[in-house]
Write an enzyme that holds these catalytic residues in place. Sequence first.
Site, PDB file in Angstrom:
ATOM      1  CD  GLU A 119      -3.086  -1.060   2.161  1.00 28.32           C
ATOM      2  OE1 GLU A 119      -4.169  -1.603   1.925  1.00 28.32           O
ATOM      3  OE2 GLU A 119      -2.830  -0.518   3.252  1.00 28.32           O
ATOM      4  CG  HIS A 234      -8.854   6.052   1.383  1.00 26.49           C
ATOM      5  ND1 HIS A 234      -8.834   5.756   0.037  1.00 26.49           N
ATOM      6  CD2 HIS A 234      -8.224   5.023   2.004  1.00 26.49           C
ATOM      7  CE1 HIS A 234      -8.217   4.595  -0.141  1.00 26.49           C
ATOM      8  NE2 HIS A 234      -7.841   4.130   1.034  1.00 26.49           N
ATOM      9  NE  ARG A 275      -4.544   5.606   2.865  1.00 23.86           N
ATOM     10  CZ  ARG A 275      -5.009   4.703   3.685  1.00 23.86           C
ATOM     11  NH1 ARG A 275      -5.588   5.088   4.793  1.00 23.86           N
ATOM     12  NH2 ARG A 275      -4.922   3.443   3.403  1.00 23.86           N
ATOM     13  CG  HIS A 334     -10.141   6.213   5.329  1.00 19.07           C
ATOM     14  ND1 HIS A 334     -11.098   5.245   5.102  1.00 19.07           N
ATOM     15  CD2 HIS A 334      -8.966   5.538   5.554  1.00 19.07           C
ATOM     16  CE1 HIS A 334     -10.536   4.041   5.186  1.00 19.07           C
ATOM     17  NE2 HIS A 334      -9.253   4.197   5.466  1.00 19.07           N
ATOM     18  NE  ARG A 369      -5.079   5.272   9.485  1.00 21.69           N
ATOM     19  CZ  ARG A 369      -5.402   4.338   8.596  1.00 21.69           C
ATOM     20  NH1 ARG A 369      -4.739   3.195   8.564  1.00 21.69           N
ATOM     21  NH2 ARG A 369      -6.374   4.536   7.739  1.00 21.69           N
ATOM     22  CB  SER A 374      -5.975   2.125  11.684  1.00 23.22           C
ATOM     23  OG  SER A 374      -6.355   1.524  10.484  1.00 23.22           O
TER      24      SER A 374
HETATM   25  C1  SIN Z   1      -7.342   0.835   2.374  1.00 19.56           C
HETATM   26  O1  SIN Z   1      -7.515  -0.354   2.202  1.00 19.56           O
HETATM   27  O2  SIN Z   1      -6.978   1.602   1.511  1.00 19.56           O
HETATM   28  C2  SIN Z   1      -7.581   1.372   3.732  1.00 19.56           C
HETATM   29  C3  SIN Z   1      -6.596   0.816   4.656  1.00 19.56           C
HETATM   30  C4  SIN Z   1      -6.330   1.777   5.732  1.00 19.56           C
HETATM   31  O3  SIN Z   1      -7.043   2.766   5.864  1.00 19.56           O
HETATM   32  O4  SIN Z   1      -5.340   1.590   6.422  1.00 19.56           O
END
Ligand code: SIN
Length: 501
Positions: A119, A234, A275, A334, A369, A374
């Site tokens: 990610e 997000h 993000r 988010h 974050r 989380s």
């Molecule tokens: C996501 O899957 O993009 C959200 C995961 C997160 O907020 O840590």
Amino acid sequence: MSGIKTQVVVPGPVIIGAGLAGLSCAIELAPAPCLVVAAGRIGTGTSTGWAQGGMAAAIGPDDSPELHATDTIAAGAGLCEESVVRRITAAAPSAIDWLATLGARWDRDQDGGLKRGLEGAHSRRRIVHASGDDTGAELLRATAEAARELASISIWERVHARRLVTSRGRVVGVDVDTAEGTIRLLCSAVVLATGGIGGLFTHTTNPLTSYGQGMAMAYRAGAVLRDVELVQFHPTALNLDVDPLPLVSEAVRGEGAILVNELGERVLDNPLLARDVVARAEWTQLQAGHSIYLDVRDAPGARFAEIFPSIHAKACAAGLNPVTDLLPVTPAAHYHMGGVLVDRRGQSTVPGLFAIGEVASTGLHGANRLASNSLLEAVVCGRATAQYLRTIPLGSATGRTVGDRVFDESGSPDVDPRLTQIRQIVTARAGLLRNASGLLKALEELRPYLDHDAGLIGYLLVSGALERTESRGAHTRTDFPTTADPRHTVVSATLLKGRAA
Ligand code: SIN
């Protein structure tokens, strides 16, 4: 005591909230007794249940907790507390194992090893998923089932915590509303595990019932709140005419999806930047009249439905076929980095009051974050608070519980017109881009709503955003575009009273 129908003495702590943080705390407390109170039925709903992204943990041969900490600190834009980050990232691999022992079915490869996804802003593949993009639901299932089996855990469902009871500067209980009236629960400690504040915004990926009720209770009891203005948007909520908006996990971009506008132009060369960076790049285009799409057609392409079954189902339900159609997306509120200021035990600044999970400000996330930190924080901090509570009087009592109860629904709540207005104000004035003139207007507009939990937290958020005269992480001031010296904003009803005096 007016309006209180019954008083119940709970042997041990009351945990408010039955997401991953609250349930991890309750399970780790065993055999010491506790009472978990949940607004719905446990194992359903909650932000945890909606989490698609997984849990970040340095488990690969190319990885280490130090690298995970470095990425977390870089994303946090100067406000992470390094000792907290190091403690929590170091505990991540054992948190994965602990959940597995409770029955969580992590996604594994053919050799039985944990699959690792990627990610944004992670320098390694270290995101562990369960049930593909339904990680939160699987973790909630496993922890709810484990909690139900433990005799030490009493569970009260369809119960709404309203206010903390204090005596001589200490939290000694909580008043809860039920279909049978208000009940006062007296206990050794109250643990807030009430989630975040996405419901304050008209574009959110959170349950609409999350608008800061736990923080509002803590504030009224005198607790210090920190960095309330720091809200993460997000970049990829599905842009549909529904409220809340379905999330499209960042893991989709981790598998190669790109962000484009309606002209087919890329929004960013690297769609896996932090993000805040991605969300702002999108916002700039949206403001200029463009539309933004996630293009999954080439990657992950035909594998999309297999890797992301839940997102695939949501897209199809909206008439979109991800293999052939572009997915319209927009930034949406988010996650809340701010919250009730706590120490490593989860202890707030008011004795007897603890906070874990999204409602807490631990120092892990800083101003932005890192993805999939989380769920990690919820487990590690939920367990750490339990370990501490077991050492204090009453928290270590064994063998007595108050028993399980499922209250009737207290009537289906009508749409709250005041909440609707508060959401519109907060969204218009304190969204992704902020400036003094909008924030000052918001303070005036929110003043009539200070008796409403959402109004109070919206007001404190806007006040913090005004006080933070810089742009940092997820907080962007168009009138203060650069970063100043790193500092936290703090607020409490006690501090304000002191100032007025
Ligand atoms: C996501 O899957 O993009 C959200 C995961 C997160 O907020 O840590």
